[in-house]
Design an enzyme around this catalytic site. Structure first.
Site, PDB file in Angstrom:
ATOM      1  N   THR A 192       0.802  -1.222   0.000  1.00  0.00           N
ATOM      2  CA  THR A 192       0.000   0.000   0.000  1.00  0.00           C
ATOM      3  C   THR A 192       0.837   1.276   0.000  1.00  0.00           C
ATOM      4  O   THR A 192       0.618   2.180  -0.806  1.00  0.00           O
ATOM      5  CB  THR A 192      -0.943  -0.004   1.220  1.00  0.00           C
ATOM      6  OG1 THR A 192      -1.852  -1.096   1.096  1.00  0.00           O
ATOM      7  CG2 THR A 192      -1.731   1.293   1.312  1.00  0.00           C
ATOM      8  N   ARG A 209      -1.752   6.029   5.724  1.00  0.00           N
ATOM      9  CA  ARG A 209      -0.734   6.080   4.680  1.00  0.00           C
ATOM     10  C   ARG A 209      -1.332   6.388   3.318  1.00  0.00           C
ATOM     11  O   ARG A 209      -0.694   7.020   2.477  1.00  0.00           O
ATOM     12  CB  ARG A 209       0.081   4.785   4.650  1.00  0.00           C
ATOM     13  CG  ARG A 209      -0.705   3.498   4.446  1.00  0.00           C
ATOM     14  CD  ARG A 209       0.214   2.291   4.683  1.00  0.00           C
ATOM     15  NE  ARG A 209      -0.441   0.999   4.485  1.00  0.00           N
ATOM     16  CZ  ARG A 209      -1.080   0.317   5.426  1.00  0.00           C
ATOM     17  NH1 ARG A 209      -1.188   0.846   6.639  1.00  0.00           N
ATOM     18  NH2 ARG A 209      -1.610  -0.855   5.181  1.00  0.00           N
TER      19      ARG A 209
END
Length: 541
Positions: free
Chosen positions: A78, A163
């Site tokens: 990710t 994030r």
């Protein structure tokens, strides 16, 4: 005809006549960059015929679609994938080498966006929570847009994961992330001291609580799921043991479609609250939207499951509503959207085995314990491994230096032992990465791009195809350089800027930032290595 007339006049009068230069199209009022966390290109193709009219189908028919687009680095997770989108850079430059890695100074594991100097606003903050882009070593498209407009452009990102928001927002934007303790979207003190009024109003409305007691059931008829791995009809309910909305409920919301609904609802509130696309300074704005739930669903059930299939159909309908709202808020010819993914997904090992594919899981702790035992026996008196966060393994270099042991010798011994273990395809060493010269295979190239001299390990492990690192016995994951993890959607749509069509050319996610920079007429980010996708840009009118 008009050109011929000009040519005739020029011959007869000896006067050169030039056609008026084409007027370049104005920059879009709003650029929306969307990442669907954990969406393989294969799923977009497999379920295409079941999509409605206004979501994925609109992108496919009214936008430009690259079917051979890739996250072109070797660690497909990710944080790395989100960073590629708006930096246009690979990890060897931008420094985000994984979701977690080892800090060489302390020997401890660190999180990609943790920064203990800052706290979430109005929310509990744990030491490893993501609060700033401090570890990002390059700038983003949003940073360049802010610079070019004298900081008048607004850059904002929202995600179910910290994030996902922080790495799209860049250094100068503002990130809002879902708080699993409260169900709110919050930012951190890195960005501001207090939430603006529109965020406070969103919190006061408590939209997350409308999902308490809701049950996620299949959207389509049973026959639509006939080819999925999951046979029985599923029904997942959202509740908590306490009998009322609480932290357990808010965390449970992440696994299913309602997290994405909330994310898009917050994005709409941001558009209204910040006047995105209607900037009083007359400059473009940029909105990043990272939709996290598909990743959670695929991890839990696998991309071959009925749940994953159904979630994508629900997401399609959500996108249709969001695009329709953009038409109303900004004007159908005033915005550009990009949709991509941070990584793809492998099928669950059990499903792959049913297809007679060699697949499985490698337990990281057992693997590293075996390696440590082997190296301790080989190099008596020292423990060469300081720590690991796979695929990275870090040596204790001071201990090697003190014992007079060469790092290359430890690399050779470790690599030979690891390659003999079940599920390991290749082991890259620091020495190999630091050697100059041409790369070998495509996987060599992807791994070199993913390795950062200061942040990455002394060893980088690559599992065999359809194998993964994990100690569980169910679910699926990603993170490899193989096509099922790298091949992701890349779609761009904008009535005045993007030529619709299906494009067979090879493309990379790092191409997004320089292409949008060309549309916005701003400098591309400093680390960008992608190309401008000129084949999809409409000629100036």
């Amino acid at each position: 005809m008009r050109t011929a007339i000009f040519f005739s006049l020029a011959l007869s009068s000896a006067v050169t006549v030039h056609a008026a230069p084409a007027k370049p199209a104005a920059a879009p009022k709003l650029v929306v960059v969307m990442a669907v966390d954990g969406l393989p290109q294969e799923q977009l193709v497999r379920y295409r015929e079941q999509f409605g009219q206004g979501g994925f189908r609109r992108l496919l028919e009214q936008g430009a679609w690259f079917g051979n687009a890739h996250q072109a680095h070797g660690t497909t997770v990710t944080a790395v994938g989100h960073t590629a989108i708006l930096t246009g850079a690979y990890p060897y430059q931008h420094g985000i080498v994984a979701n977690n890695w080892i800090d060489r100074a302390t020997g401890e594991e660190i999180y990609c966006t943790e920064d203990r100097a800052f706290k979430y606003l109005g929310e509990d903050t744990k030491p490893n929570d993501g609060t700033s882009p401090a570890r990002l070593k390059v700038d983003t498209l949003g940073d360049q847009l802010r610079y070019a407009t004298g900081n008048r452009a607004k850059v904002l990102a929202v995600s179910g994961k910290d994030r996902g928001a922080i790495l799209l927002a860049g250094k100068g934007g503002t990130a809002y992330m879902y708080m699993e303790g409260s169900g709110n979207f919050a930012t951190s003190s890195y960005y501001m001291a207090q939430h603006p009024a529109w965020v406070q109003a969103f919190h006061a409305g408590k939209p997350q609580e409308r999902y308490y007691g809701r049950t996620w059931r299949p959207l389509l008829a049973d026959s639509a799921y006939a080819n999925d791995a999951e046979g029985p009809v599923f029904a997942l309910s959202y509740y908590s043991e306490s009998g009322q909305p609480d932290a357990a409920f808010y965390k449970r919301l992440k696994e299913g479609p309602y997290l994405d609904e909330l994310t898009l609802e917050f994005a709409r509130a941001a558009i209204d609250g910040e006047n995105l696309g209607r900037n009083p300074a007359g400059v473009p704005d940029l909105l990043g939207v990272s939709l996290s739930a598909h990743d959670y669903v695929n991890h839990a059930y696998g991309p071959e499951s009925r749940m994953s299939h159904d979630h994508l159909q629900r997401l399609d309908r959500m996108l249709a509503g969001f695009f329709a709202d953009l038409d109303k808020r900004v004007g159908s010819d005033g915005w550009v959207v990009v949709l991509t993914a941070d990584h793809g997904f492998a099928n669950t090992a059990e499903f792959s085995q049913q297809q007679h594919i060699d697949a499985g899981r490698v337990d990281p702790k057992k693997l590293m314990a075996g390696l440590a035992e082997h190296l301790a026996a080989t190099f008596k008196g020292i423990k060469p491994i300081a720590n690991f966060s796979l695929p990275n393994v870090y040596f204790d270099q001071p201990a090697l230096d003190k014992a007079g042991v060469k790092r290359a010798d430890v690399e050779t011994a470790a690599r030979a032992w690891l390659l003999a273990q079940t599920g390991i395809a290749e082991v890259y060493t620091r020495t190999r990465f630091e050697e100059s010269g041409a790369t070998g295979t495509r996987i060599d190239l992807l791994l070199r791009r993913a390795w950062h001299r200061g942040e990455s390990g002394d060893l980088v492990l690559v599992p065999r195809p359809y194998w993964s690192f994990g100690s569980g016995t169910s679910g699926a994951t990603h993170g490899t350089p193989y096509a099922y993890d790298t091949n992701v959607p890349l779609l761009m749509m904008g009535k005045r800027w993007i030529a619709p069509g299906s494009y067979s050319q090879y493309a990379e996610v790092v191409d997004i930032a320089p292409t949008l920079a060309a549309i916005l007429r701003v400098r591309p980010p400093a680390g960008a290595e992608g190309r401008v996708l000129t084949e999809i840009l409409k000629p100036a009118q």
